[in-house]
Structure formats: structure tokens, C-alpha cells
Scaffold this motif. Structure first.
Motif, PDB file in Angstrom:
ATOM      1  N   THR A 101      24.287  87.462  32.410  1.00  0.00           N
ATOM      2  CA  THR A 101      22.949  87.287  31.835  1.00  0.00           C
ATOM      3  C   THR A 101      22.204  86.174  32.554  1.00  0.00           C
ATOM      4  O   THR A 101      21.021  86.300  32.893  1.00  0.00           O
ATOM      5  CB  THR A 101      23.047  86.965  30.333  1.00  0.00           C
ATOM      6  N   ARG A 102      22.887  85.064  32.806  1.00  0.00           N
ATOM      7  CA  ARG A 102      22.272  83.966  33.552  1.00  0.00           C
ATOM      8  C   ARG A 102      21.886  84.415  34.960  1.00  0.00           C
ATOM      9  O   ARG A 102      20.812  84.083  35.459  1.00  0.00           O
ATOM     10  CB  ARG A 102      23.240  82.794  33.650  1.00  0.00           C
ATOM     11  N   ALA A 103      22.775  85.167  35.584  1.00  0.00           N
ATOM     12  CA  ALA A 103      22.489  85.617  36.949  1.00  0.00           C
ATOM     13  C   ALA A 103      21.267  86.516  36.991  1.00  0.00           C
ATOM     14  O   ALA A 103      20.552  86.558  38.000  1.00  0.00           O
ATOM     15  CB  ALA A 103      23.704  86.344  37.521  1.00  0.00           C
ATOM     16  N   ARG A 104      20.991  87.226  35.899  1.00  0.00           N
ATOM     17  CA  ARG A 104      19.873  88.168  35.866  1.00  0.00           C
ATOM     18  C   ARG A 104      18.608  87.559  35.271  1.00  0.00           C
ATOM     19  O   ARG A 104      17.571  88.219  35.218  1.00  0.00           O
ATOM     20  CB  ARG A 104      20.279  89.406  35.055  1.00  0.00           C
ATOM     21  N   LEU A 142      20.484  87.664  40.580  1.00  0.00           N
ATOM     22  CA  LEU A 142      20.599  89.127  40.580  1.00  0.00           C
ATOM     23  C   LEU A 142      19.232  89.704  40.244  1.00  0.00           C
ATOM     24  O   LEU A 142      18.650  89.364  39.208  1.00  0.00           O
ATOM     25  CB  LEU A 142      21.633  89.600  39.552  1.00  0.00           C
ATOM     26  N   PHE A 143      18.745  90.590  41.092  1.00  0.00           N
ATOM     27  CA  PHE A 143      17.382  91.086  40.948  1.00  0.00           C
ATOM     28  C   PHE A 143      17.358  92.587  40.722  1.00  0.00           C
ATOM     29  O   PHE A 143      17.970  93.352  41.475  1.00  0.00           O
ATOM     30  CB  PHE A 143      16.568  90.772  42.218  1.00  0.00           C
ATOM     31  N   CYS A 183      21.777  95.957  40.944  1.00  0.00           N
ATOM     32  CA  CYS A 183      20.990  94.748  41.142  1.00  0.00           C
ATOM     33  C   CYS A 183      21.306  94.203  42.530  1.00  0.00           C
ATOM     34  O   CYS A 183      22.438  94.315  43.008  1.00  0.00           O
ATOM     35  CB  CYS A 183      21.317  93.686  40.089  1.00  0.00           C
ATOM     36  N   LEU A 184      20.298  93.611  43.163  1.00  0.00           N
ATOM     37  CA  LEU A 184      20.508  93.059  44.498  1.00  0.00           C
ATOM     38  C   LEU A 184      20.752  91.561  44.393  1.00  0.00           C
ATOM     39  O   LEU A 184      20.010  90.843  43.709  1.00  0.00           O
ATOM     40  CB  LEU A 184      19.286  93.328  45.376  1.00  0.00           C
ATOM     41  N   TYR A 185      21.793  91.110  45.067  1.00  0.00           N
ATOM     42  CA  TYR A 185      22.151  89.691  45.060  1.00  0.00           C
ATOM     43  C   TYR A 185      21.307  88.937  46.076  1.00  0.00           C
ATOM     44  O   TYR A 185      21.282  89.273  47.263  1.00  0.00           O
ATOM     45  CB  TYR A 185      23.632  89.544  45.388  1.00  0.00           C
TER      46      TYR A 185
END
Length: 679
Positions: free
Chosen positions: A454-457, A509-510, A675-677
Motif C-alpha cells: 500500500t505504501r509503495a502504491r 509502484l505506479f 504496476c511499474l516500479y
């Protein structure tokens, strides 16, 4: 009635009173401050007398068992001390003697098992009868090997059936070999040594025996080394029940083995033993019981690593570098309970739930080739070290473990369908505790791993303390009420807020449309308009293009790369990332560069190339306000599209879009969102 016993009596208490008298008659003791008691929840147990005036202090020796009444392999071989030894302890066989050829053939472990069977067959004439009669008798054991047909239904979907089959086959093979050897040496009464009695003896030893270290004070080192793997039964010392983290010590002396408590225990309180950090599966398999909210609970995860996989290749390399590590056993990987107490202070949050060995193994398995080229192999482990760009493997590992947790929760719940609402007996009750404990363990672990994702996104909130708390409140609000205890929820919050994370920052993460936010504000609208324009036209010719994430992400990356190559002013983060990609994945303008894409993408790529020309792309861009692109920027060029789609295939992370949905009891959907890193 012995003064050591509690008020009231039962056959079990009477048997234990006589055991105490027998131990005392051979020079053993039990502290005046304690007594043997019995109740419906704890069974026969040891406790401080309720009317004792004070708590018993640390270092209190509550039980002393003489070495001469211990039962082990040394008795089976009628071991006597060497004359040169300073002590004079001997270990008589007390009437059960096996031929030396049998002992040498089957080894200490099986010899001990058959010796215990032989003493049981002696009945009241056995030297150890006062002890043996206090043990669970054949037919009274509660480990899964003794489960009835209805009890077995309660363990389906768990790790118990496989573990039980493995143990059954191991013991069956040993029993058959031992019986064959006894028949070969023409041992009398071999027919009395039945499979049922062997199961009983093996279970007693696996559940109650101590290591030979408890005899270290009485047996010379050279003799003790002859009995490697020796198990020792300690009458009376094995009476206390298990309590995780109980502070006790088994102290080996020349004449006795003492059980000492290393903490104060108040009057009326139970005196517990500590079997070590056993999880509920071990407790159920070895002892026939489980503990609700067992703080030392964990479960083992099997990865099923293929022989030619990158991880196995790294393991092979590690064994070459460090030959002393060579072992046929596969590494053991764990998921820990949120209550697990044996954690290093500096352990990252995620590693307190997913063991470091498991996490590192997953980063190697799920990482891309660029990251695997950076593998660090040391004597202590294999990992992809933290660096700019290696977050992809970390996020992919978090995603994979989240999918595993979701699948395991679903398996445990599905396999419980059709079971009665309440357990009907003790076996079912403990299995019920075990199953529910596994689900709760998985649920807490999923909350942790999905928090990291969740944080990454998260692209909107910052990383101040207030931002994190607000985001965490939103995350925890998705957990159904009353699903987990307040203690568990509090532990999760504390773990998240007080430990460092393997995810260094929010927003790495996008989703597709979020990638436009990497551009300067004035470029975002025109770029998104132009991108949609291209795909609206493409979809008219190639309808499938909108459903292939790599096409969408790859085309947008091609646009970002073309913007950079046009020397448009870009933010530092986007510039650094693109330059990193150009170095890691040499673009088409570099001689010899190539990126493989799968056949489906290649086919679509060819169709896409036929659909649009570079002139079309330049004209459409100008019409949509993307005026900064130059003719040789590579926008929608066949080779640059191939490069971009290849990069995306390597740098995409597939995450569960709604990982906490499983907590609400709804249908399980193992959907994967691309998702793209972007570091």
C-alpha cells in the motif's frame, strides 16, 4: 495420600503420588512448596501450593530425579562407568536385554524404543513401573497418528496430513527393519513387540524425552559421545506442562537431574516446563495438544525450487564457495506469528513476519535478470543487496508472499467447510485451535505485507508521521471488526510504526495513469491526451491493445524516453530513472543492444508498426500539444517500442489489487494488477 498431592484424588493423582514416593525412595526429591494437582483444563500438573506463605524464588529446585532411575539407551546396553571415572553411576538394564548384534544393527534410537517397549511388556515387574503407569497408555495418545476417522477430517487442508504420512512411513520402515533383525537373531517373544506398541513407545520418546546432555554430570564425555542421538526419559522431571517462554533450567549433576525455576512463582500458580519455541504444528504432531495464541507459533513455507532456477544456481554456487555448507536438506522458510518474541531489535518489519531466508529467496526468484546479476553470495546467505533499482525484487517478493497468504487462508477456510460447528473431542479441539491459529497467523502477516505494498502504491500522501498514521488508519479500517483480537491489532500497529521497512519510500509502484505525474505539470495533460489519442486510434485496428498491460506501459515508457531524448526539461527523479534504464537496458541506438519480448507482444508490435508511421506520430503529437518532441526522438519507432516493451516486461510488478478482501470472507479472487516500479 502423599503430602505432595492436592486435595481430592483420582487414579491419575494416586499414580503420581506413588511415583513421587518411588523417586524419593531412590534419593530424589520434590520441593515442600509444590504439589501435584489435576483439573479439567491442565490435567495432572505441578503447582505451588495455594497455602504456601510466599512466592517461590528464582533458582528454586522443585524436582530432583536421581540419575539411577533415568531411562535411556545406556540402560539398554547395561552401561557401567569406567573404573577411572570420578563418579560411580551405572545404568542397569533391569531385566530387558537385547543381543548386541541387534543393538549394533539398529543404533541407539531404535534400541531405546524397543527397550521402552520391553519394559512396558514387563508390567508391574518392571523397575520403572511406577513411572510407566503415569504415562499415557496405548490407546490414550492424542497425536495425529492416533486420530480417529472423524478427527482426521479436522486436519485436512493443513500441513498435518503430509507430516503424519512422512512420520508414519519413517517409523514403519524402522519398525520393519528392527523386527527383521530381532527375528534374525532369534529373539524370544518377538511377537509381543507389535506395531501398535512401537507407535506408543516412539510417541512417548518424541514427546517426553530429553537429550543426553542431562546426563553430562554423570556420564564421562567419552561415554556420552558414544551415545550421540541418545534420548533420556526423566521420571517426574517430565511432569510439568509446557508454557512458551517459561524460565526453567534442567541442571545435570553427578547424582541427579534437577528442574529449577528461574522466575518467581506465586502460591497457587502452575509450574511449567519449556519445550523450546515450538509452533502449534510441532506441539500437535509431537505432543498431541496446541496452544491458543501460541506466541512462538509459525508455519513453514515450501517453495518447490526447480533444479535449474536462479535460486538453485545461486545455492549451488554458495556450496562451491563454502563446501562446509553442503547439505542435502533444503533451507527452511518461515512465516512467523505477530506475537513471536525471539526477534532481533534491528530486524526490518517485514522480516519479523517473513523469515529473512524466505524473503531473500523470493527476491531472487521474483527479481529480474538485472537484479539477479547483482546477487550477493556469502557464507550466511544469498540475497540481492539493497541499492538503487533493486526495490523491484523486494516488491515482487512482497506481492508473491501476499498471494501465498491469500491462497493459504482460502485453503484453510475451504477445507473446513462441512466440519461441525464445535469440536466433539479433545483431538478435534486441539486441531481446531491449530487451524484457527494458522488462519490468524496468515491474516496478520497479510496485513503487514499488504501495508508495505500500500505504501509503495501511495502517490498522494507524504511521509511525515501524521501522513503515515493517516494512511495506516485507512489500512486498518479495512480489517473487519472482531476478526482479530485487540492484542494482535495493537501488535501490528506497533510493528509497523516502530520498525524500519524494506520499502524505503511511498510511491514507487505506479499504475498507468499515475506515470504521467512524473512529468512536469505543464506536460502531464498534453502527454495524457496524446497517449489516449494514439490508443483510441490503435484500438480501432487492433482491439486487443487496451487489454495488454505491457503494450500500454511500454508505449508510455517510449513516450517518456522520447521526451528525454528531445532534451525537454524533466524532474531529477524521472531523469535519473530513465538514465538508469538506458544503462541497464541498452537502447536501440547502442550497437549490439537487444531486448527479448514474447511472441504475443512481437505480433502486436508488428501490427502496431503497420498501423502508424513516424510522420503520423509527429503530426498527432503536435495536434495534441506535445510540441517538445523532435523527429529523431524515437517516439513510436519500432525499435524504441520494442526496447520499451522489453523494459516494462522486466520492471513490472504484479500486485494483488485488493489483498485484504479475503479477510471479509468474500470470494477469493487471485487477480494481479500490473504496476511499474520507479525507484
Amino acid at each position: 495420600m502423599s503430602t505432595s498431592a492436592s486435595a481430592g484424588s483420582s487414579p491419575a493423582l494416586e499414580a503420581h503420588n506413588k511415583l513421587i514416593d518411588w523417586v524419593r525412595s531412590h534419593g530424589g526429591s520434590i520441593s515442600d512448596s509444590v504439589q501435584v494437582s489435576q483439573d479439567s483444563t491442565r490435567g495432572v500438573h505441578l503447582q505451588v501450593k495455594a497455602d504456601w506463605p510466599d512466592s517461590i524464588p528464582k533458582e528454586t529446585r522443585v524436582i530432583s530425579t536421581p540419575v539411577g532411575i533415568t531411562l535411556s539407551y545406556f540402560n539398554a546396553i547395561d552401561h557401567h562407568h569406567h573404573q577411572s571415572s570420578s563418579n560411580g553411576v551405572s545404568f542397569p538394564s533391569h531385566g530387558v536385554v537385547f543381543p548386541r548384534a541387534f543393538i549394533d544393527a539398529v543404533g541407539p534410537e531404535e534400541t531405546m524404543t524397543f527397550f521402552l517397549m520391553g519394559q512396558f511388556l514387563c508390567g508391574e515387574s518392571s523397575f520403572w513401573f511406577p513411572y510407566l503407569r503415569t504415562l499415557p497408555q496405548p490407546g490414550q495418545l492424542t497425536t495425529p497418528l492416533f486420530f480417529g476417522e472423524e478427527d482426521v477430517d479436522w486436519i485436512q487442508g493443513t500441513g498435518i496430513p503430509d507430516a503424519s504420512v512422512q512420520r508414519f512411513r519413517l517409523w514403519e520402515g524402522r519398525f520393519d527393519e528392527s523386527i527383521a533383525k530381532l527375528e534374525e537373531v532369534e529373539f524370544e517373544n518377538v511377537d509381543s513387540y507389535t506395531w501398535e506398541l512401537y507407535l506408543w513407545a516412539s510417541t512417548i520418546i518424541s514427546s517426553r524425552a530429553f537429550s543426553s546432555k542431562v546426563l553430562a554430570g554423570a556420564v564421562p564425555d567419552e561415554d556420552l559421545s558414544d551415545g550421540d542421538g541418545v534420548s533420556v526419559l526423566l521420571p517426574l522431571v517430565d511432569l510439568p506442562n509446557h508454557r512458551p517462554l517459561a524460565k526453567v533450567e534442567w541442571r545435570a549433576g553427578e547424582e541427579d537431574v534437577g528442574l529449577l525455576v528461574l522466575e518467581e512463582i506465586a502460591p497457587g500458580q502452575e509450574i511449567s516446563n519449556n519445550y523450546g519455541p515450538r509452533n502449534n504444528e510441532q506441539l500437535l504432531m509431537n505432543y498431541g495438544f496446541c496452544l491458543a495464541n501460541n506466541p512462538t507459533d509459525y508455519r513453514i513455507v515450501k517453495l518447490g525450487v526447480l533444479a535449474n532456477s536462479p535460486l538453485m544456481e545461486a545455492k549451488d554456487r554458495q556450496r562451491q564457495l563454502y563446501p562446509e555448507l553442503a547439505t542435502p536438506n533444503e533451507d527452511t522458510y518461515y512465516i512467523f506469528s505477530i506475537l513471536y518474541p525471539l526477534l532481533a531489535r534491528d530486524t526490518p518489519m517485514e522480516h519479523t513476519i517473513v523469515s529473512p531466508a524466505l524473503f531473500n529467496a523470493l527476491t531472487v526468484m521474483e527479481g529480474n535478470q538485472r537484479e539477479r546479476d547483482m546477487i550477493e553470495i556469502t557464507e550466511s546467505g544469498i540475497r540481492i543487496p539493497p541499492a538503487y533499482g533493486t526495490g523491484h525484487s523486494t516488491l515482487a517478493a512482497l506481492s508473491q508472499i501476499s498471494f501465498e497468504l491469500i491462497a493459504h487462508i482460502a485453503l484453510l477456510k475451504d477445507s473446513a467447510e462441512g466440519l461441525p460447528a464445535q469440536p466433539a473431542n479433545l483431538n478435534q479441539m486441539h486441531t481446531h485451535i491449530y487451524r484457527n491459529g494458522q488462519i490468524a497467523l496468515d491474516q496478520a502477516a497479510l496485513i503487514i505485507t499488504s501495508w508495505s505494498l500500500t505504501r509503495a502504491r501511495e502517490q498522494q500522501r507524504g511521509e511525515t508521521g501524521d501522513d503515515i498514521k493517516t494512511l495506516l488508519n485507512d489500512h486498518m479500517a479495512r480489517i473487519p471488526a472482531d476478526l482479530l483480537s485487540e492484542e494482535i491489532l495493537s501488535r501490528i500497529r506497533v510493528r509497523i510504526l516502530e520498525r524500519e521497512s524494506v520499502v524505503p519510500k511511498n510511491g514507487i509502484l505506479f499504475r498507468l495513469t499515475e506515470l504521467f505525474t512524473l512529468l512536469p505539470t505543464e506536460m502531464q495533460g498534453p502527454s495524457q491526451k496524446h497517449f489516449n489519442h494514439v490508443f483510441d486510434r490503435a484500438a480501432q485496428v487492433i482491439p486487443v491493445v487496451r487489454s495488454v498491460p505491457n503494450l500500454l506501459f511500454g508505449t508510455l515508457l517510449c513516450l517518456l524516453a522520447a521526451t528525454y531524448r528531445s532534451q525537454a526539461p524533466l524532474p531529477a527523479r524521472l531523469t535519473r530513472w530513465l538514465e538508469f534504464l538506458f544503462e541497464a537496458y541498452p537502447p536501440p541506438s547502442v550497437a549490439g543492444s537487444s531486448l527479448a519480448v514474447d511472441n504475443e507482444i512481437d505480433t502486436l508490435l508488428a501490427a502496431f508498426d503497420e498501423f502508424v508511421t513516424v510522420e503520423d506520430a509527429t503530426r498527432w503529437a503536435a495536434d495534441d500539444g506535445v510540441t517538445w518532441l523532435v523527429n529523431d526522438s524515437g517516439w513510436l519507432d519500432m525499435n524504441w517500442l520494442r526496447w520499451a516493451w522489453g523494459v516494462v516486461e522486466a520492471e513490472t510488478v504484479l500486485v494483488p489489487p485488493e489483498p485484504l478482501q479475503i479477510l471479509g470472507g468474500g470470494p477469493v479472487q487471485m487477480l494481479r494488477q500490473a504496476c511499474l516500479y520507479v525507484p
